[in-house]
Design a protein around this motif. Structure first.
Motif, PDB file in Angstrom:
ATOM      1  N   ILE A 211       0.841  -1.211   0.000  1.00  0.00           N
ATOM      2  CA  ILE A 211       0.000   0.000   0.000  1.00  0.00           C
ATOM      3  C   ILE A 211       0.874   1.258   0.000  1.00  0.00           C
ATOM      4  O   ILE A 211       0.614   2.206  -0.745  1.00  0.00           O
TER       5      ILE A 211
ATOM      6  N   PHE B   9       2.126   1.797  -3.391  1.00  0.00           N
ATOM      7  CA  PHE B   9       1.032   2.286  -4.253  1.00  0.00           C
ATOM      8  C   PHE B   9       0.827   3.791  -4.059  1.00  0.00           C
ATOM      9  O   PHE B   9       0.716   4.551  -5.026  1.00  0.00           O
TER      10      PHE B   9
ATOM     11  N   TYR C  30       1.732   6.839  -6.824  1.00  0.00           N
ATOM     12  CA  TYR C  30       0.693   7.736  -7.336  1.00  0.00           C
ATOM     13  C   TYR C  30       1.072   9.196  -7.095  1.00  0.00           C
ATOM     14  O   TYR C  30       0.880  10.052  -7.964  1.00  0.00           O
TER      15      TYR C  30
ATOM     16  N   LYS D  46     -13.795  -2.430   2.078  1.00  0.00           N
ATOM     17  CA  LYS D  46     -14.484  -3.309   1.136  1.00  0.00           C
ATOM     18  C   LYS D  46     -15.868  -3.739   1.631  1.00  0.00           C
ATOM     19  O   LYS D  46     -16.807  -3.861   0.829  1.00  0.00           O
TER      20      LYS D  46
ATOM     21  N   SER E 203     -18.241   9.106  -0.322  1.00  0.00           N
ATOM     22  CA  SER E 203     -17.918   8.396  -1.562  1.00  0.00           C
ATOM     23  C   SER E 203     -17.076   9.253  -2.512  1.00  0.00           C
ATOM     24  O   SER E 203     -16.536   8.744  -3.477  1.00  0.00           O
ATOM     25  N   VAL E 204     -16.983  10.541  -2.236  1.00  0.00           N
ATOM     26  CA  VAL E 204     -16.222  11.428  -3.135  1.00  0.00           C
ATOM     27  C   VAL E 204     -14.818  11.658  -2.583  1.00  0.00           C
ATOM     28  O   VAL E 204     -14.650  12.229  -1.504  1.00  0.00           O
ATOM     29  N   HIS E 205     -13.821  11.185  -3.303  1.00  0.00           N
ATOM     30  CA  HIS E 205     -12.422  11.383  -2.890  1.00  0.00           C
ATOM     31  C   HIS E 205     -11.513  11.098  -4.078  1.00  0.00           C
ATOM     32  O   HIS E 205     -11.993  10.717  -5.151  1.00  0.00           O
ATOM     33  N   ASP E 206     -10.204  11.254  -3.882  1.00  0.00           N
ATOM     34  CA  ASP E 206      -9.271  11.178  -5.010  1.00  0.00           C
ATOM     35  C   ASP E 206      -8.336   9.980  -4.961  1.00  0.00           C
ATOM     36  O   ASP E 206      -7.596   9.730  -5.921  1.00  0.00           O
ATOM     37  N   ILE E 207      -8.301   9.302  -3.844  1.00  0.00           N
ATOM     38  CA  ILE E 207      -7.469   8.092  -3.740  1.00  0.00           C
ATOM     39  C   ILE E 207      -8.103   7.196  -2.685  1.00  0.00           C
ATOM     40  O   ILE E 207      -8.612   7.678  -1.671  1.00  0.00           O
ATOM     41  N   SER E 208      -8.067   5.899  -2.964  1.00  0.00           N
ATOM     42  CA  SER E 208      -8.778   4.954  -2.119  1.00  0.00           C
ATOM     43  C   SER E 208      -7.836   3.795  -1.790  1.00  0.00           C
ATOM     44  O   SER E 208      -7.420   3.065  -2.686  1.00  0.00           O
ATOM     45  N   VAL E 209      -7.480   3.643  -0.525  1.00  0.00           N
ATOM     46  CA  VAL E 209      -6.494   2.601  -0.192  1.00  0.00           C
ATOM     47  C   VAL E 209      -7.090   1.426   0.575  1.00  0.00           C
ATOM     48  O   VAL E 209      -6.480   0.359   0.640  1.00  0.00           O
TER      49      VAL E 209
ATOM     50  N   ALA F 159     -10.298   0.201  -0.054  1.00  0.00           N
ATOM     51  CA  ALA F 159     -11.494  -0.303  -0.744  1.00  0.00           C
ATOM     52  C   ALA F 159     -11.440  -1.789  -1.074  1.00  0.00           C
ATOM     53  O   ALA F 159     -12.478  -2.400  -1.320  1.00  0.00           O
ATOM     54  N   ASP F 160     -10.248  -2.379  -1.050  1.00  0.00           N
ATOM     55  CA  ASP F 160     -10.150  -3.816  -1.336  1.00  0.00           C
ATOM     56  C   ASP F 160      -9.836  -4.627  -0.068  1.00  0.00           C
ATOM     57  O   ASP F 160      -9.495  -5.801  -0.141  1.00  0.00           O
ATOM     58  N   LEU F 161      -9.966  -3.985   1.099  1.00  0.00           N
ATOM     59  CA  LEU F 161      -9.657  -4.667   2.363  1.00  0.00           C
ATOM     60  C   LEU F 161     -10.906  -4.810   3.224  1.00  0.00           C
ATOM     61  O   LEU F 161     -11.657  -3.848   3.415  1.00  0.00           O
ATOM     62  N   THR F 162     -11.110  -6.013   3.758  1.00  0.00           N
ATOM     63  CA  THR F 162     -12.233  -6.217   4.668  1.00  0.00           C
ATOM     64  C   THR F 162     -11.944  -5.512   6.004  1.00  0.00           C
ATOM     65  O   THR F 162     -10.804  -5.121   6.277  1.00  0.00           O
TER      66      THR F 162
END
Lengths: 250, 250
Positions: free
Chosen positions: B11, B14, B18, B148, B162-168, B170-173
């Motif tokens: 992460i 990543f 970016y 997630k 829900s509005v933002h520019d980077i999402s770290v 979103a794929d984690l429970t």
């Protein structure tokens, strides 16, 4: 050839089907006094009935003239027009944010300030939509008004006018929106007004530095080189971050 | 097996990539005092340097306790914490909207009211990000904090968090977020707090009517039937409209 009658009928069908499939009660949208919101409000009134359409004027240090045009659209199509004055909300917001930042130099807040207004307008539309859903016991949604040319160059505020629940102009160029507006009878002074944000004192085309007609030509593959082409493609490329959120994947 | 050390390093890489690829200056995010914003703030501080991270507490008729937890996260990772009190902005907004609606029955405004706050918080983060971009002459972006499980059941406000520019995350429970938080040292009282919206007095799980651990099981294919499965799949299906805007195509 673009056929306004045919296209209008297809849009009305699209709207009716979506409302029926999802058992929706009505729609809310901000009425700026410009052509896009005028055309969407007209299409919605024709599709689902004027009694199920709520327009909102959302002045914020705004010109009275814009309200006059919004009223003429509402009168033409017969939908209800609410007014929420955002001036005090906006100013309270800015004063709290300035306290946090500990700065007094307003020139550093120009972008902050310009983009706050569409975000407060979005929040207003959703506030009214949720209230109407409770009052009518049937879901009200928020309609977007962006057209294909604006979207192509990223001319919208993320978290502002980009947030909505149904989009009917997103595949239509400015010229096509005008033709539909003329066909359904959006008042002349609204449909032929030079579009601007009502905030900066400049027209959209002055702010963007490119012409909407040329954006349409780039989209349609009729303009493929030159200074204006380069400017448009640069705007397009630089706005890609507004459409896709970079997301970490395991 | 989920390896927090390995995943954290991926992460951080990543995020760094970016920021480097886009020549960004820093990041802004709302610090609720809950685990998700605590973990994102920690990851950002480690990835791009605490001096480039701005956290904001955004109280709005809020509990003082949440602020204490936000401060303990900021102290742990060393980033700057601003405070914007949204109480007056929120109340002015609601009072103007009520005037427009001509209603006094607050029970009809429950949903309007609950979802207004995340929208004002989003607008605040972007206001500060644009100001910081002007001050530092380098672009600041807004970080999202949804995980997630929340995303799977649509547990967020459209036009708000829900509005933002980077999402770290979103794929984690939820469980994986906790493991990463423990690994990077997010304070115990933050990482092990039952998540809630700080607004309704209920925990997220009470509001949703399902358990985060079961949402993770559905996502991973370990829970494929039963009452809880049905509830989760229904929430998932009913929130699809939050992800894709129905759009008319010529």
């Amino acid at each position: 050839m673009f056929n306004p009658e045919l296209e209008t009928n297809k849009i009305l069908e699209f709207i009716r089907k979506y409302f029926k499939d999802n058992n929706l009660g009505g729609v809310v949208l901000g009425i700026s006094g410009g052509k896009d919101s005028g055309v969407v409000a007209g299409l919605m009134s024709l599709a689902i009935g004027k009694e199920n359409v709520i327009g909102i004027t959302l002045p914020c240090h705004s010109r009275e003239n814009d309200k006059k045009d919004a009223i003429s659209v509402a009168n033409k199509f017969g939908f209800k027009l609410l007014n929420i004055d955002l001036t005090e909300v906006n100013d309270t917001f800015e004063s709290e944010a300035k306290k946090a930042l500990e700065i007094n130099d307003d020139s550093l807040l120009k972008n902050s300030s310009i983009n706050l207004k569409p975000r407060l307008r979005m929040a207003s539309c959703y506030y009214i939509a949720a209230a109407m859903s409770a009052i009518k016991n049937k879901t009200y949604i928020v309609a977007g008004t962006s057209n294909k040319c604006e979207l192509y160059v990223g001319y919208f505020t993320k978290g502002g006018d980009s947030v909505h629940d149904i989009s009917v102009l997103a595949d239509l160029t400015v010229e096509e929106v005008i033709k539909i507006g003329e066909y359904i009878g959006v008042p002349d002074e609204v449909i032929h007004k030079a579009p601007d944000d009502g905030l900066s004192g400049l027209t959209d085309e002055q702010k963007l530095g490119v012409k909407y007609s040329n954006i349409a030509k780039v989209i349609n593959g009729e303009l493929t080189s030159g200074e204006e082409y380069d400017k448009i493609e640069k705007l397009h490329k630089n706005s890609s971050h507004k459409f896709t959120i970079p997301t970490y994947k395991k």
